[in-house]
Design a protein around this motif. Sequence first.
Motif, PDB file in Angstrom:
ATOM      1  N   GLU A 158      34.771  44.650 -51.720  1.00 50.48           N
ATOM      2  CA  GLU A 158      34.117  46.163 -51.302  1.00 50.48           C
ATOM      3  C   GLU A 158      32.769  46.123 -50.570  1.00 50.48           C
ATOM      4  O   GLU A 158      32.941  47.049 -49.801  1.00 50.48           O
ATOM      5  CB  GLU A 158      33.794  46.657 -52.661  1.00 50.48           C
ATOM      6  N   THR A 159      32.101  45.177 -50.660  1.00 50.97           N
ATOM      7  CA  THR A 159      30.965  45.133 -49.816  1.00 50.97           C
ATOM      8  C   THR A 159      31.238  44.899 -48.359  1.00 50.97           C
ATOM      9  O   THR A 159      30.774  45.823 -47.226  1.00 50.97           O
ATOM     10  CB  THR A 159      29.961  43.840 -49.979  1.00 50.97           C
ATOM     11  N   VAL A 160      32.248  43.837 -47.993  1.00 50.55           N
ATOM     12  CA  VAL A 160      32.418  43.625 -46.669  1.00 50.55           C
ATOM     13  C   VAL A 160      33.299  44.727 -45.849  1.00 50.55           C
ATOM     14  O   VAL A 160      33.049  45.230 -44.824  1.00 50.55           O
ATOM     15  CB  VAL A 160      33.441  42.251 -46.553  1.00 50.55           C
ATOM     16  N   PHE A 161      34.344  45.496 -46.740  1.00 49.90           N
ATOM     17  CA  PHE A 161      35.176  46.524 -46.621  1.00 49.90           C
ATOM     18  C   PHE A 161      34.218  47.660 -46.221  1.00 49.90           C
ATOM     19  O   PHE A 161      34.471  48.248 -45.006  1.00 49.90           O
ATOM     20  CB  PHE A 161      36.310  46.749 -47.347  1.00 49.90           C
ATOM     21  N   GLY A 162      33.063  47.748 -47.030  1.00 51.69           N
ATOM     22  CA  GLY A 162      32.442  49.064 -46.729  1.00 51.69           C
ATOM     23  C   GLY A 162      31.504  49.059 -45.404  1.00 51.69           C
ATOM     24  O   GLY A 162      31.402  49.909 -44.693  1.00 51.69           O
ATOM     25  N   HIS A 163      31.119  47.587 -45.312  1.00 57.59           N
ATOM     26  CA  HIS A 163      30.392  47.201 -44.268  1.00 57.59           C
ATOM     27  C   HIS A 163      31.091  47.605 -42.767  1.00 57.59           C
ATOM     28  O   HIS A 163      30.505  48.457 -41.787  1.00 57.59           O
ATOM     29  CB  HIS A 163      29.800  45.974 -44.083  1.00 57.59           C
ATOM     30  N   ILE A 164      32.478  47.024 -42.736  1.00 55.14           N
ATOM     31  CA  ILE A 164      33.274  47.268 -41.504  1.00 55.14           C
ATOM     32  C   ILE A 164      33.700  48.504 -41.035  1.00 55.14           C
ATOM     33  O   ILE A 164      34.044  49.242 -40.265  1.00 55.14           O
ATOM     34  CB  ILE A 164      34.288  46.154 -41.287  1.00 55.14           C
ATOM     35  N   THR A 165      33.799  49.375 -42.214  1.00 66.84           N
ATOM     36  CA  THR A 165      34.091  50.795 -42.439  1.00 66.84           C
ATOM     37  C   THR A 165      33.034  51.505 -41.576  1.00 66.84           C
ATOM     38  O   THR A 165      33.292  52.535 -40.891  1.00 66.84           O
ATOM     39  CB  THR A 165      34.515  51.071 -43.590  1.00 66.84           C
TER      40      THR A 165
ATOM     41  N   ASN B 182      30.414  50.236 -39.765  1.00 65.80           N
ATOM     42  CA  ASN B 182      30.182  50.002 -38.312  1.00 65.80           C
ATOM     43  C   ASN B 182      30.961  50.033 -37.443  1.00 65.80           C
ATOM     44  O   ASN B 182      30.703  49.796 -36.378  1.00 65.80           O
ATOM     45  CB  ASN B 182      29.201  48.595 -38.607  1.00 65.80           C
ATOM     46  N   GLY B 183      32.114  50.593 -37.892  1.00 62.26           N
ATOM     47  CA  GLY B 183      33.380  51.029 -36.868  1.00 62.26           C
ATOM     48  C   GLY B 183      34.262  49.728 -36.462  1.00 62.26           C
ATOM     49  O   GLY B 183      35.170  49.982 -35.925  1.00 62.26           O
ATOM     50  N   LYS B 184      34.208  48.612 -36.975  1.00 61.00           N
ATOM     51  CA  LYS B 184      34.742  47.451 -36.710  1.00 61.00           C
ATOM     52  C   LYS B 184      36.174  47.910 -37.476  1.00 61.00           C
ATOM     53  O   LYS B 184      37.187  47.572 -36.744  1.00 61.00           O
ATOM     54  CB  LYS B 184      34.332  46.273 -37.499  1.00 61.00           C
ATOM     55  N   TYR B 185      36.257  48.576 -38.674  1.00 56.25           N
ATOM     56  CA  TYR B 185      37.591  48.605 -39.212  1.00 56.25           C
ATOM     57  C   TYR B 185      38.448  49.545 -38.339  1.00 56.25           C
ATOM     58  O   TYR B 185      39.756  49.120 -38.050  1.00 56.25           O
ATOM     59  CB  TYR B 185      37.432  49.123 -40.394  1.00 56.25           C
ATOM     60  N   ARG B 186      38.081  50.660 -37.844  1.00 58.77           N
ATOM     61  CA  ARG B 186      38.614  51.505 -36.985  1.00 58.77           C
ATOM     62  C   ARG B 186      39.140  50.792 -35.830  1.00 58.77           C
ATOM     63  O   ARG B 186      40.285  50.938 -35.139  1.00 58.77           O
ATOM     64  CB  ARG B 186      37.671  52.472 -36.744  1.00 58.77           C
ATOM     65  N   GLU B 187      38.415  50.019 -35.082  1.00 60.24           N
ATOM     66  CA  GLU B 187      38.589  49.047 -34.131  1.00 60.24           C
ATOM     67  C   GLU B 187      39.831  47.991 -34.364  1.00 60.24           C
ATOM     68  O   GLU B 187      40.962  47.944 -33.453  1.00 60.24           O
ATOM     69  CB  GLU B 187      37.388  48.262 -33.721  1.00 60.24           C
ATOM     70  N   ILE B 188      39.770  47.482 -35.734  1.00 61.48           N
ATOM     71  CA  ILE B 188      40.847  46.705 -35.986  1.00 61.48           C
ATOM     72  C   ILE B 188      42.224  47.323 -35.835  1.00 61.48           C
ATOM     73  O   ILE B 188      43.135  47.003 -35.543  1.00 61.48           O
ATOM     74  CB  ILE B 188      40.566  46.116 -37.253  1.00 61.48           C
ATOM     75  N   LEU B 189      41.959  48.663 -36.886  1.00 65.84           N
ATOM     76  CA  LEU B 189      43.430  49.568 -36.931  1.00 65.84           C
ATOM     77  C   LEU B 189      43.793  49.860 -35.511  1.00 65.84           C
ATOM     78  O   LEU B 189      45.186  49.706 -35.142  1.00 65.84           O
ATOM     79  CB  LEU B 189      42.814  50.714 -37.665  1.00 65.84           C
ATOM     80  N   ASP B 190      42.862  50.207 -34.573  1.00 63.59           N
ATOM     81  CA  ASP B 190      43.523  50.354 -33.169  1.00 63.59           C
ATOM     82  C   ASP B 190      44.280  49.232 -32.625  1.00 63.59           C
ATOM     83  O   ASP B 190      45.314  49.369 -31.872  1.00 63.59           O
ATOM     84  CB  ASP B 190      42.383  50.828 -32.239  1.00 63.59           C
ATOM     85  N   GLY B 191      43.713  48.217 -32.774  1.00 61.38           N
ATOM     86  CA  GLY B 191      44.201  47.170 -32.165  1.00 61.38           C
ATOM     87  C   GLY B 191      45.650  46.501 -32.796  1.00 61.38           C
ATOM     88  O   GLY B 191      46.635  46.011 -32.159  1.00 61.38           O
ATOM     89  N   LEU B 192      45.808  46.713 -34.287  1.00 60.08           N
ATOM     90  CA  LEU B 192      46.954  46.477 -34.970  1.00 60.08           C
ATOM     91  C   LEU B 192      47.982  47.544 -34.299  1.00 60.08           C
ATOM     92  O   LEU B 192      49.089  47.087 -34.340  1.00 60.08           O
ATOM     93  CB  LEU B 192      46.729  46.707 -36.483  1.00 60.08           C
ATOM     94  N   ARG B 193      47.518  48.550 -34.163  1.00 54.70           N
ATOM     95  CA  ARG B 193      48.554  49.741 -33.677  1.00 54.70           C
ATOM     96  C   ARG B 193      49.190  49.396 -32.412  1.00 54.70           C
ATOM     97  O   ARG B 193      50.406  49.441 -32.203  1.00 54.70           O
ATOM     98  CB  ARG B 193      47.836  51.151 -33.751  1.00 54.70           C
ATOM     99  N   ASN B 194      48.354  49.108 -31.511  1.00 56.08           N
ATOM    100  CA  ASN B 194      48.785  48.563 -30.318  1.00 56.08           C
ATOM    101  C   ASN B 194      49.215  47.295 -30.113  1.00 56.08           C
ATOM    102  O   ASN B 194      49.540  46.625 -28.924  1.00 56.08           O
ATOM    103  CB  ASN B 194      47.956  49.132 -28.900  1.00 56.08           C
TER     104      ASN B 194
ATOM    105  N   ALA C 231      41.919  39.223 -36.949  1.00 58.89           N
ATOM    106  CA  ALA C 231      41.092  40.227 -37.381  1.00 58.89           C
ATOM    107  C   ALA C 231      40.361  39.822 -38.501  1.00 58.89           C
ATOM    108  O   ALA C 231      38.798  40.039 -38.555  1.00 58.89           O
ATOM    109  CB  ALA C 231      41.750  41.661 -37.736  1.00 58.89           C
ATOM    110  N   VAL C 232      40.834  39.162 -39.464  1.00 53.62           N
ATOM    111  CA  VAL C 232      40.207  38.706 -40.723  1.00 53.62           C
ATOM    112  C   VAL C 232      39.248  37.553 -40.358  1.00 53.62           C
ATOM    113  O   VAL C 232      38.025  37.478 -40.585  1.00 53.62           O
ATOM    114  CB  VAL C 232      41.215  38.350 -41.816  1.00 53.62           C
ATOM    115  N   GLU C 233      39.582  36.860 -39.361  1.00 54.24           N
ATOM    116  CA  GLU C 233      38.728  35.662 -38.759  1.00 54.24           C
ATOM    117  C   GLU C 233      37.711  36.156 -38.345  1.00 54.24           C
ATOM    118  O   GLU C 233      36.298  35.487 -38.428  1.00 54.24           O
ATOM    119  CB  GLU C 233      39.615  34.747 -37.902  1.00 54.24           C
ATOM    120  N   GLU C 234      37.782  37.240 -37.353  1.00 59.20           N
ATOM    121  CA  GLU C 234      36.640  37.803 -36.446  1.00 59.20           C
ATOM    122  C   GLU C 234      35.490  38.181 -37.538  1.00 59.20           C
ATOM    123  O   GLU C 234      34.512  38.157 -37.269  1.00 59.20           O
ATOM    124  CB  GLU C 234      37.113  38.889 -35.813  1.00 59.20           C
ATOM    125  N   VAL C 235      36.019  39.143 -38.746  1.00 58.28           N
ATOM    126  CA  VAL C 235      35.104  39.463 -39.600  1.00 58.28           C
ATOM    127  C   VAL C 235      34.461  38.533 -40.593  1.00 58.28           C
ATOM    128  O   VAL C 235      33.214  38.450 -40.680  1.00 58.28           O
ATOM    129  CB  VAL C 235      36.035  40.254 -40.664  1.00 58.28           C
TER     130      VAL C 235
END
Lengths: 314, 314
Positions: B274-281, B283-295, B303-307
């Motif tokens: 919850e802490t890490v997921f909250g953090h990446i949500t 700071n925008g990292k999660y959005r970036e990951i979702l975009d990367g997964l999409r395309n 993505a997990v390794e980067e986080v």
Amino acid sequence: MTLAERVLDGDVRAAARLMRDIDDRFKSAVAELKALYPRTGNAYILGITGPPGAGKSTLVDQIIAAFRRKDLLVGVVAIDPTSPFSGGAILGDRIRMNRHAEDAGVFIRSLATRGCLGGMSRSTMDVVNVMDAMGMDVVIVETVGVGQDEVDIVSTAHTTVVVMVPGMGDDIQAIKAGILEIGDVFVVNKADRDGADRTARELTAMLEMKHPEPGAWQPHVLKTEGSRGIGIEELIEEFEAHREYLKVSGALQRLIEERNAKLFADTLRQELFETVFGHITENGKYREILDGLRNRTMDPYTAVEEVLAARAFS
Amino acid sequence: MTLAERVLDGDVRAAARLMRDIDDRFKSAVAELKALYPRTGNAYILGITGPPGAGKSTLVDQIIAAFRRKDLLVGVVAIDPTSPFSGGAILGDRIRMNRHAEDAGVFIRSLATRGCLGGMSRSTMDVVNVMDAMGMDVVIVETVGVGQDEVDIVSTAHTTVVVMVPGMGDDIQAIKAGILEIGDVFVVNKADRDGADRTARELTAMLEMKHPEPGAWQPHVLKTEGSRGIGIEELIEEFEAHREYLKVSGALQRLIEERNAKLFADTLRQELFETVFGHITENGKYREILDGLRNRTMDPYTAVEEVLAARAFS
């Protein structure tokens, strides 16, 4: 050649080996999964769930045969129940699918991952991705719907099929709202049994009470006799109708994205815990926490806060 | 006064409120749990599991009554099944325990936590700790053994009771090794039914095949008729024998430590994510990951390794 290259090359033994590595949670499998990921997203994922004894495996056997008549390649991931009570009948069921064992167009894999929270869900998605990358047109995920984990897994499919048997609908109270929510297609199997019409009628009534948004998918209730192959063609047509709906409405794209997001979250949860737990085991902090818990100078909640604070997350 | 102080003061409403906060996962509950933790570790925790329809709740009702005749305070945590298929019969069962609702020496609480991996296990341990701190002499945790989660929960008890019904033992294949491993006491309930002796005999034979270490606890198989209260006194004696064995052998201390370690690990897993997921949500990292997964320029594993790398764990 790497395992991933061999999988993409159509090497069935390499695929089986990689899936075994995934089930055993070998670290090496991650590199292969990374390499396969860009080649996923093409398979149609069909989730099938229902209580023990609903005849799911016989039905899956018929569904495989129907897809094979259309010359589609079919992958099957059969999730072994994690409950010690769901019993051996399921093992017998698995054997019924074996008539496809000699068919090179069918790839069946059982998964028994257990004992690790979220592990089953992640392994299943990983194995589905391997089958997808292998070029399977359809991947069927079959679970016995005995636990939340299994239901979660099957809900990540494109089309979720809930299999019931006559009699289940006799007591509307006995059918929790949950199954109405997860199903895109409902099947009353063993439809030659007494009460099949009543069960189908009651299910239909419950589904109609949900008042979906205009334009949304309205799940139907179909009757089948898996053992005699009755109702299978209609079921396949219903799958196709749902798939078409998903494509046209844009829901398919959303489902694919949700699946990727879930795979990311499950992997993150598992890796985070293993990394941090490994770290505190190594540096002696975990031993210190256990000592504190034993003599009650420490409580589990403060211990977690200390571990989180030491890594400076926010 | 804080909720924790009121709980220690014997305020039943405060306890009920805190348990609701735990089930709803209110952050404020953690401070109260911390305050209560030093006062835990005294209750005898009895886990009861078995398949739907084994008559567990009727049996629990009789067990409560037997403990009450000894003037012991009894807490009950009834875990609602998370499976949409396990049905409404269980709700009916719960009602059977209601005859104790007017008894101030009995505190019954249902937990329905779901949808969060590990959440049910953690909430259950938290609620058991509240009952323990309240001064309950015995805390009974009852689950329907339909999923791995439920089995995990009940296995953290001091004494784990597996309830079966006649007929289940007819097919030895149908009983997975898992239930033999988790049970300290086995009960064949509804023993007036045909086949009760055979089921008990087969279970006993399977348990004896296990060849325990010398001095280890050898689980016995007891027959009961929950609805008529038959066999209950013998069952209570068996619980006492097992509890005595745990104390004398030192196993109780080990069980308590394992329970604390599990509560710490479950809490750490949940809070870390919850802490890490909250953090990446944030700071925008999660959005970036979702975009990367999409395309498909990003895969979930990288993505997990980067986080993980960004937080410098090792």
